[in-house]
Design a protein around this motif. Structure first.
Motif, PDB file in Angstrom:
ATOM      1  N   ASP A 238       9.360  28.502  31.575  1.00 42.93           N
ATOM      2  CA  ASP A 238      10.147  27.543  30.797  1.00 42.93           C
ATOM      3  C   ASP A 238      10.618  28.264  29.533  1.00 42.93           C
ATOM      4  O   ASP A 238       9.920  28.277  28.511  1.00 42.93           O
ATOM      5  CB  ASP A 238       9.293  26.321  30.448  1.00 42.93           C
ATOM      6  CG  ASP A 238      10.095  25.197  29.815  1.00 42.93           C
ATOM      7  OD1 ASP A 238      11.152  25.487  29.210  1.00 42.93           O
ATOM      8  OD2 ASP A 238       9.663  24.029  29.900  1.00 42.93           O
ATOM      9  N   VAL A 239      11.799  28.865  29.615  1.00 45.36           N
ATOM     10  CA  VAL A 239      12.311  29.699  28.518  1.00 45.36           C
ATOM     11  C   VAL A 239      12.564  28.861  27.269  1.00 45.36           C
ATOM     12  O   VAL A 239      12.262  29.292  26.142  1.00 45.36           O
ATOM     13  CB  VAL A 239      13.592  30.440  28.948  1.00 45.36           C
ATOM     14  CG1 VAL A 239      14.157  31.251  27.786  1.00 45.36           C
ATOM     15  CG2 VAL A 239      13.301  31.346  30.143  1.00 45.36           C
ATOM     16  N   LYS A 240      13.097  27.664  27.439  1.00 46.21           N
ATOM     17  CA  LYS A 240      13.383  26.794  26.286  1.00 46.21           C
ATOM     18  C   LYS A 240      12.096  26.448  25.535  1.00 46.21           C
ATOM     19  O   LYS A 240      12.049  26.517  24.296  1.00 46.21           O
ATOM     20  CB  LYS A 240      14.075  25.516  26.768  1.00 46.21           C
ATOM     21  CG  LYS A 240      14.473  24.577  25.638  1.00 46.21           C
ATOM     22  CD  LYS A 240      15.164  23.335  26.178  1.00 46.21           C
ATOM     23  CE  LYS A 240      15.515  22.380  25.024  1.00 46.21           C
ATOM     24  NZ  LYS A 240      16.160  21.129  25.534  1.00 46.21           N
ATOM     25  N   LYS A 241      11.046  26.113  26.267  1.00 43.00           N
ATOM     26  CA  LYS A 241       9.773  25.768  25.633  1.00 43.00           C
ATOM     27  C   LYS A 241       9.159  26.991  24.957  1.00 43.00           C
ATOM     28  O   LYS A 241       8.565  26.899  23.874  1.00 43.00           O
ATOM     29  CB  LYS A 241       8.809  25.188  26.667  1.00 43.00           C
ATOM     30  CG  LYS A 241       7.529  24.633  26.051  1.00 43.00           C
ATOM     31  CD  LYS A 241       6.663  23.942  27.098  1.00 43.00           C
ATOM     32  CE  LYS A 241       5.428  23.325  26.469  1.00 43.00           C
ATOM     33  NZ  LYS A 241       4.573  22.644  27.470  1.00 43.00           N
TER      34      LYS A 241
ATOM     35  N   SER B 283      10.795  29.439  23.590  1.00 42.98           N
ATOM     36  CA  SER B 283      11.539  29.615  22.339  1.00 42.98           C
ATOM     37  C   SER B 283      11.049  28.633  21.271  1.00 42.98           C
ATOM     38  O   SER B 283      10.873  28.988  20.102  1.00 42.98           O
ATOM     39  CB  SER B 283      13.031  29.435  22.590  1.00 42.98           C
ATOM     40  OG  SER B 283      13.768  29.558  21.385  1.00 42.98           O
ATOM     41  N   GLU B 284      10.777  27.401  21.684  1.00 47.23           N
ATOM     42  CA  GLU B 284      10.302  26.386  20.728  1.00 47.23           C
ATOM     43  C   GLU B 284       8.913  26.726  20.191  1.00 47.23           C
ATOM     44  O   GLU B 284       8.652  26.578  18.993  1.00 47.23           O
ATOM     45  CB  GLU B 284      10.275  25.010  21.407  1.00 47.23           C
ATOM     46  CG  GLU B 284      11.665  24.441  21.734  1.00 47.23           C
ATOM     47  CD  GLU B 284      11.583  23.187  22.579  1.00 47.23           C
ATOM     48  OE1 GLU B 284      10.452  22.823  22.995  1.00 47.23           O
ATOM     49  OE2 GLU B 284      12.640  22.582  22.855  1.00 47.23           O
TER      50      GLU B 284
ATOM     51  N   PRO C 293      14.695  32.736  18.864  1.00 47.34           N
ATOM     52  CA  PRO C 293      15.530  32.723  20.077  1.00 47.34           C
ATOM     53  C   PRO C 293      14.928  33.595  21.175  1.00 47.34           C
ATOM     54  O   PRO C 293      14.423  34.681  20.900  1.00 47.34           O
ATOM     55  CB  PRO C 293      16.867  33.310  19.599  1.00 47.34           C
ATOM     56  CG  PRO C 293      16.837  33.233  18.118  1.00 47.34           C
ATOM     57  CD  PRO C 293      15.400  33.309  17.707  1.00 47.34           C
TER      58      PRO C 293
ATOM     59  N   ILE D 159      16.078  35.126  24.888  1.00 44.18           N
ATOM     60  CA  ILE D 159      17.212  35.314  25.803  1.00 44.18           C
ATOM     61  C   ILE D 159      16.720  35.965  27.088  1.00 44.18           C
ATOM     62  O   ILE D 159      16.229  37.100  27.062  1.00 44.18           O
ATOM     63  CB  ILE D 159      18.303  36.201  25.163  1.00 44.18           C
ATOM     64  CG1 ILE D 159      18.615  35.751  23.730  1.00 44.18           C
ATOM     65  CG2 ILE D 159      19.552  36.205  26.033  1.00 44.18           C
ATOM     66  CD1 ILE D 159      19.106  34.330  23.615  1.00 44.18           C
TER      67      ILE D 159
ATOM     68  N   LYS E 289      25.127  37.716  26.088  1.00 42.67           N
ATOM     69  CA  LYS E 289      24.564  36.580  25.353  1.00 42.67           C
ATOM     70  C   LYS E 289      23.618  37.072  24.262  1.00 42.67           C
ATOM     71  O   LYS E 289      23.604  36.550  23.137  1.00 42.67           O
ATOM     72  CB  LYS E 289      23.822  35.647  26.315  1.00 42.67           C
ATOM     73  CG  LYS E 289      23.266  34.403  25.632  1.00 42.67           C
ATOM     74  CD  LYS E 289      22.609  33.460  26.628  1.00 42.67           C
ATOM     75  CE  LYS E 289      22.085  32.208  25.922  1.00 42.67           C
ATOM     76  NZ  LYS E 289      21.417  31.268  26.854  1.00 42.67           N
TER      77      LYS E 289
ATOM     78  N   LYS F 270      23.858  36.574  20.075  1.00 42.78           N
ATOM     79  CA  LYS F 270      22.818  35.773  19.426  1.00 42.78           C
ATOM     80  C   LYS F 270      21.990  36.570  18.415  1.00 42.78           C
ATOM     81  O   LYS F 270      21.023  36.035  17.859  1.00 42.78           O
ATOM     82  CB  LYS F 270      21.859  35.207  20.494  1.00 42.78           C
ATOM     83  CG  LYS F 270      22.485  34.201  21.446  1.00 42.78           C
ATOM     84  CD  LYS F 270      22.726  32.872  20.745  1.00 42.78           C
ATOM     85  CE  LYS F 270      23.224  31.816  21.717  1.00 42.78           C
ATOM     86  NZ  LYS F 270      23.443  30.511  21.055  1.00 42.78           N
TER      87      LYS F 270
ATOM     88  N   VAL G 274       3.909  27.695  29.221  1.00 45.26           N
ATOM     89  CA  VAL G 274       5.282  27.949  29.692  1.00 45.26           C
ATOM     90  C   VAL G 274       5.357  28.598  31.070  1.00 45.26           C
ATOM     91  O   VAL G 274       6.424  28.625  31.684  1.00 45.26           O
ATOM     92  CB  VAL G 274       6.065  28.818  28.669  1.00 45.26           C
ATOM     93  CG1 VAL G 274       6.082  28.154  27.305  1.00 45.26           C
ATOM     94  CG2 VAL G 274       5.487  30.225  28.578  1.00 45.26           C
TER      95      VAL G 274
END
Length: 621
Positions: free
Chosen positions: A138-141, A143-144, A149, A151, A163, A167, A238
């Motif tokens: 879970d890349v978004k989690k 990062s959180e 960030p 990527i 990308k 960034k 994650v």
């Protein structure tokens, strides 16, 4: 080494107006691919001032890009780490390249960079390996949780590169660990920036010296443990394991780490090891080397040469060619018995290491062994103990604290029968039936668990966490296996052989001056009254100190002569298993542990052996 500020100014004198973008990561994560993708042909490679370490630097837009040596953490244990540290300290943005499959290892550096207060952006590289290894991230989690960030990239095929480039400016300082942040507050006023404050707390000698810090801040281990715990929590949150797309090797690796499948795999492995070492080596090979090669040919040669020379000199005869002589017992013991066992066990251990299975056994057993005051790494000396307790005691050096080494040594000396003893015990216990075998096994297991649990409660200090890298499973390379087997066997024999000579001399003196007989007579009333065994069993217990299998063989002879009932066989086998280890192991224990610890282990084993044997006699006789 000159300060990091001077070094960086020298390296970057032509690019003072540019943002310093530093590539950082563990070895072999693909940093060079990112560096080439960013800088193209505009690359300069030079020695970092004061070292022989090469640093690559180039330009990308308004950034000067610096590559650093691959490191597992920002520290100063060698030139590569010192260079990486100094470049990172002066970087404006850190591009942290992380191997997506080994985040449990790589994120330790990531979290340290965040704790330093650096602006970080993470390239989660090798994403193509994630599915092949049966993982889902879970890349978004991620990062959180990190607060920076993240990527996803596949550097070799340039996926995610554009990308990532777009960034770079979004790099942020991330979520520091609160406990570490609080510790830093007392140091920050004494240094130039938070990053150096953290390194002072982590006991970096170079940083402490150049900031003229006189106070002691012994927090390195505490910080490392907090960071390790934090990284484990992130990875567990994650990363999801899935069999979709995973190869058989990956699924097998996952099965090895899960208790429901890992324990049966481990039991099968241990059974195969026992058949190889406990049956083939300990009984067949040792039967030939000890009884035929050394016991017959070598012994006959020595006796023919030395008997005429020492005839009439009673003590000298006992010292050189007696039952415990330095020319008889010692070579027969080392070459005939120990050498095949050592080679066989190190051969198996090298296969487990080279295949990548040994770290998985450690990870699998970590939760269980933690309750005994140990961590998963202790499974290595425990497994070795079934080959030779002497060898296993030396191997306790791999454990992380003095406390763990004491607990492991106590448990080895108390409840782990070596293969030489195990063969005799197996033969005797199989003859009295499965019920008694289960009672014997349950008794030894209960003593092992209770002793470990009690030691964990009363021994002062704290045991270390298991910090271990899980490598990929692979077929062992025979050259590596043979090389490791040879080097470890030679090292063990060089270290242990002098102790066997000392043991032989000591036993010869005790035998010659009647000390052995006096001990046997002193122990006999306890044997008859408390353990309810024949007085002759005392001789077997004493001989078990000389060599464990001597003691077991003595019991075997008494059983053959009909002097022991079925219950008495069980009681005597339990006692001799828990009884003090052989003289060679005792000498190693005194060498490896302090005098106080060694005496506690020795007398503690003896006391527990008789108490457990007496309890069995009270219940069963």
């Amino acid at each position: 080494m000159s300060s990091c500020h001077t070094n960086t100014e020298v390296d970057l004198k032509n690019h003072k107006d540019k943002t310093k973008l530093v590539l950082a990561g563990n070895p072999n994560v693909g940093k060079s691919v990112f560096f080439n993708a960013l800088t193209g042909m505009y690359v300069d490679v030079s020695n970092f001032p004061g070292t022989t370490v090469d640093i690559s630097q180039g330009v990308y837009k308004n950034y000067v890009v610096l590559d650093t040596p691959g490191v597992y953490g920002v520290s100063s244990f060698n030139d590569e780490e010192r260079v990486a540290r100094d470049v990172i300290l002066n970087g404006d943005i850190i591009l942290n390249v992380v191997d997506a499959v080994h985040m449990d290892r790589d994120l330790f550096l990531t979290q340290q960079l965040i704790d330093m207060g650096k602006r970080v952006i993470v390239a989660l590289n090798m994403m193509d390996d994630v599915e092949r290894n049966g993982l889902q991230i879970d890349v978004k989690k991620l990062s959180e949780l990190l607060g920076v960030p993240v990527i996803p990239t596949i550097a070799v095929s340039k996926q995610g590169m554009e990308k990532l480039k777009s960034k770079l400016e979004t790099a942020s300082t991330g979520n520091t660990i609160s406990g570490i942040k609080n510790l830093m507050q007392s140091v920050i006023p004494k240094v130039s920036n938070p990053a150096e404050a953290l390194l002072v707390l982590e006991e970096d000698e170079n940083v402490i010296e150049r900031n003229h810090i006189d106070e002691k801040y012994p927090f390195r281990e505490k910080i490392y443990l907090q960071r390790r715990k934090r990284v484990n929590e992130i990875v567990n949150s994650v990363v999801t394991e899935t069999s979709k797309g995973a190869s058989f090797k990956t699924r097998l690796s996952q099965w090895m780490l899960k208790p429901i499948t890992g324990i049966p795999i481990l039991l099968i492995t241990l059974f195969i090891m026992y058949q190889f070492l406990g049956v083939f080596i300990a009984q067949i090979v040792v039967g030939f080397t000890e009884e035929v090669v050394m016991g017959t040919y070598y012994n006959n040669f020595i006796m023919n040469v030395f008997s005429p020379l020492v005839k009439g000199y009673d003590f000298l005869e006992k010292f050189l060619i007696g039952e415990f002589g330095v020319l008889t017992m010692v070579p027969v013991y080392i070459v005939g018995l120990l050498l095949p066992l050592v080679i066989g066990f190190y051969f198996l251990l090298s296969i487990l290491e080279d295949s990548g299975y040994l770290p998985r056994i450690a990870a699998l057993m970590d939760r269980v062994l933690t309750k005994l005051g140990l961590n998963g790494r202790a499974i290595i000396p425990i497994i070795l103990g079934f080959g030779c307790v002497t060898m296993a005691t030396i191997t306790t050096r791999i454990l992380g604290s003095k406390r763990e080494r004491f607990i492991a040594t106590m448990l080895l000396g108390l409840a782990i029968p070596c293969s030489a003893q195990l063969g005799v015990i197996a033969g005797m216990i199989s003859a009295i039936g499965p019920v008694y075998f289960l009672i014997y096994l349950a008794t030894i297991m209960i003593v092992f668990v209770l002793a470990g649990t009690l030691l964990n409660l009363v021994v002062p200090g704290e045991s270390t966490d298991l910090l271990i890298d899980i490598p990929p499973l692979r077929m062992p390379r025979i050259k590596n296996v043979l090389s490791k087997t040879y080097s470890k066997s030679v090292a063990f024999l060089k270290e242990a052989s002098p102790l066997f000579v000392i043991g032989a001399v000591l036993i010869t003196f005790m035998d010659y001056f009647g000390i052995l007989l006096a001990i046997q007579n002193a122990v006999a009333p306890l044997t008859e009254g408390f353990l309810k065994l024949p007085k002759e069993v005392a001789n077997a217990f004493i001989m078990g100190i000389v060599r464990r299998d001597f003691g077991a063989a003595g019991l075997f002879k008494l059983a053959e002569e009909g002097l022991l009932s079925t219950v008495q066989i069980l009681i005597s086998l339990v006692v001799i298993t828990l009884f003090v280890p052989c003289i060679a192991a005792i000498l190693v224990i005194f060498k490896e542990r302090s005098l106080k610890e060694a005496l506690i282990i020795w007398f503690g084993s003896m006391l527990i052996a008789f108490l457990v044997g007496g309890l069995l006699a009270f219940v069963l006789v």
